[in-house]
Design a protein around this motif. Structure first.
Motif, PDB file in Angstrom:
ATOM      1  N   ALA A 177      99.603 108.246  93.283  1.00 54.31           N
ATOM      2  CA  ALA A 177      99.828 109.644  92.924  1.00 54.31           C
ATOM      3  C   ALA A 177     100.981 110.208  93.749  1.00 54.31           C
ATOM      4  N   ALA A 193     100.376 111.285  88.305  1.00 56.51           N
ATOM      5  CA  ALA A 193      99.121 111.075  89.037  1.00 56.51           C
ATOM      6  C   ALA A 193      98.038 110.538  88.102  1.00 56.51           C
ATOM      7  N   GLU A 231      94.736 106.229  92.772  1.00 61.83           N
ATOM      8  CA  GLU A 231      95.109 107.440  93.507  1.00 61.83           C
ATOM      9  C   GLU A 231      96.194 107.167  94.545  1.00 61.83           C
TER      10      GLU A 231
END
Length: 555
Positions: free
Chosen positions: A308, A435, A305
């Protein structure tokens, strides 16, 4: 006896009677060729090949192939397809001759001129279709096929390779580890992960420090989304490559020493070796590969993450091109290219108002160029676009300057001579893709159908890639693309910042893809195609066979 020059083989023994008959056929064929009757000369030799047997057939076969290659060199171009058909037809009609001595034909066909590659592929298939074939010969054909990216030949060779390697496995031969990696690479190109993993693990049992096997396993881990495991394996491989290179450097450096100096001044020669070895280690391909692999591994570390993208920007590279032919009405001082590019970008990709668009103009002073610059400035002001004007930069320096100025997480890079066609990927769609796939660094939009040919001869697609709507590739392109900022910082900028060699090519448009692809080609040879594809994270939007997403206007 007159006839074709032997290539690396002893002359074929012929009886006096057969030698005289052969001389007569060759003389008649040569007379026809000198008279401009090339087709008749070739037909004469082909008919003689069909009617003869034994040594005469082999000699006539060589004469026939040699005559075709000579005609090939002379042209005219429209006859190339016919000559190609003659060669492949000869291979099919005389399999015994071809299989017994195919290498001289292969060597003769090596020039990259069309249709050398297709005929060589036909030859390799003929040889592989008639086993048994010795392992050295098999590996030689596989090496040639890899350089030509002939995947169908590699697939035909795979079961033969495994048949050779299986009984040797119990002997624990470290020299077989690269061959098992080769088998793993071919499996992985076909999205056969379990089979590929088995091959790489066998390679590691034979050679625990096999960097190519470690990177093959890293590629499989990337396919599974296990990026931390992939990073650890890549770091291990990056450590082994220069160490292996260092083991061979004394031999490499010694080979560089003049023989006379080594004989007369051995102490001086010995003093030179450490310096030469150190310099070679710094410049060797293994050290270059290790640095690139280490940077790629760094991108795979940490929580997905964290990569992203949250911010976006668009860069349009612009200059007063002089290469327009089909679209001469768009030529400078008019700015038709820029206008078509930007308006199709807005209509097809749909750039949100919050996403900044910057035009980077490479200006070359002159009356036409000055007028072009003024029109670009007026257009940018009217459309609310930022404008940066550099002078005599060339594309590589334009890239460096643009990414120094623009710090967005995801950057769309466009050259002005492209017009987008529907259906185009939207900005939000691309944000979501990057992402979801932290292993992908670049997604480009093809300006031709997504087929395995030319620049994109080796495309790969796993089930996960298909779900994401991408194809993997092993080459970097200047075509419109979406690029991660951290991927640029880690993988692109280090390669192009000092890569001035190609700056002058293509009227200043060289210097980016050429510089990167030279390194990619070296990496591919060293660590294999699947690992190169995955570690660099290069991809194309769409599925196999999908139509072009943009049109090239600048021709």
């Amino acid at each position: 006896m007159t006839g074709p020059k032997a290539t690396g083989r002893a002359a074929i023994p012929l009886s006096p009677a057969s030698a005289a008959a052969l001389d007569a056929i060759l003389a008649e064929s040569e007379a026809l060729r000198q008279a401009g009757e090339r087709e008749q000369a070739l037909d004469l030799l082909a008919d003689a090949c069909r009617r003869q047997a034994g040594p005469e057939a082999a000699a006539l076969g060589r004469a026939y192939v040699t005559a075709i290659l000579a005609a090939w060199e002379q042209g005219p171009p429209e006859s190339v397809r016919q000559l190609s058909a003659r060669l492949t037809g000869f291979m099919d009609a005389h399999p015994v001759l071809v299989l017994r001595d195919h290498r001289w034909i292969d060597v003769a066909l090596r020039p990259t001129r069309l249709p050398g590659a297709p005929v060589r592929v036909h030859l390799w298939k003929a040889v592989l279709a008639q086993p048994p074939i010795r392992l050295p010969n098999l590996l030689r054909i596989m090496g040639h096929a890899q350089r030509l990216r002939a995947l169908d030949v590699m697939l035909l060779a795979l079961p033969l390779l495994l048949r050779h390697l299986a009984p040797r496995r119990a002997r624990g031969l470290a020299e077989d580890a690269p061959h098992w990696c080769w088998a793993g690479d071919i499996h992985l190109m076909q999205d056969e992960g379990p089979e590929a993993e088995n091959c790489y693990r066998i390679a590691l049992t034979l050679d625990a420090g096999c960097g190519r096997a470690l990177l093959g396993l890293a590629a499989i881990a990337i396919d599974r989304g296990e990026l931390g495991e992939a990073a650890a394996l890549a770091h291990r491989a990056a450590e082994t490559l220069p160490r292996r290179a260092a083991e061979t450097l004394p031999r490499r450096a010694a080979a560089m020493l003049p023989r006379r100096a080594a004989e007369t001044l051995p102490h001086r020669a010995a003093e030179m070796l450490p310096r030469r070895a150190a310099a070679m280690l710094a410049d060797c391909e293994e050290a270059e590969a290790a640095a690139a692999i280490g940077r790629a591994a760094g991108l795979l570390e940490g929580p997905p993450e964290a990569r992203a993208p949250r911010t976006m920007a668009v860069i349009i590279f612009c200059h007063a091109t002089t290469k327009l032919q089909r679209n001469a009405h768009l030529a400078p001082p008019g700015i038709g290219l820029l206008e078509a590019c930007y308006r199709s970008l807005r209509a097809v990709v749909g750039v949100p108002a919050a996403v900044p668009v910057t035009v980077i103009l490479d200006h070359r002073p002159g009356e036409v160029n000055d007028a072009f610059r003024d029109r670009v400035a007026h257009f940018c002001a009217a459309e609310g676009l930022a404008l940066v004007v550099n002078t005599d930069h060339g594309l590589r320096r334009q890239w460096l300057d643009a990414f120094d100025r623009i710090r967005a997480d995801l950057v769309m890079v466009v050259e002005q001579d492209h017009e987008f066609v529907r259906p185009g990927p939207g900005m939000e769609e691309m944000l979501a893709l990057f992402a979801a796939r932290p292993d992908i660094g670049q997604v480009r939009l093809n300006r031709r159908a997504n087929i395995r040919t030319g620049f994109d001869l080796m495309l790969s697609c796993t089930a996960r890639d298909a779900t994401s709507g991408i194809l993997r590739t092993a080459r970097f392109s200047n075509t419109p693309q979406f690029l991660r900022r951290d991927f640029y910082d880690a993988m692109v900028q280090p390669l192009i910042v000092q890569g001035t060699r190609h700056d002058g090519r293509n009227q200043g448009a060289g210097g980016v893809e050429e510089t990167i692809n030279v390194v990619m080609a070296r990496l591919e040879t060293l660590i294999g195609l699947p690992a190169t594809m995955r570690l660099f994270g290069l991809s194309i939007r769409g599925e196999l066979g999908e139509k072009a997403r943009c049109v090239h206007l600048g021709v």
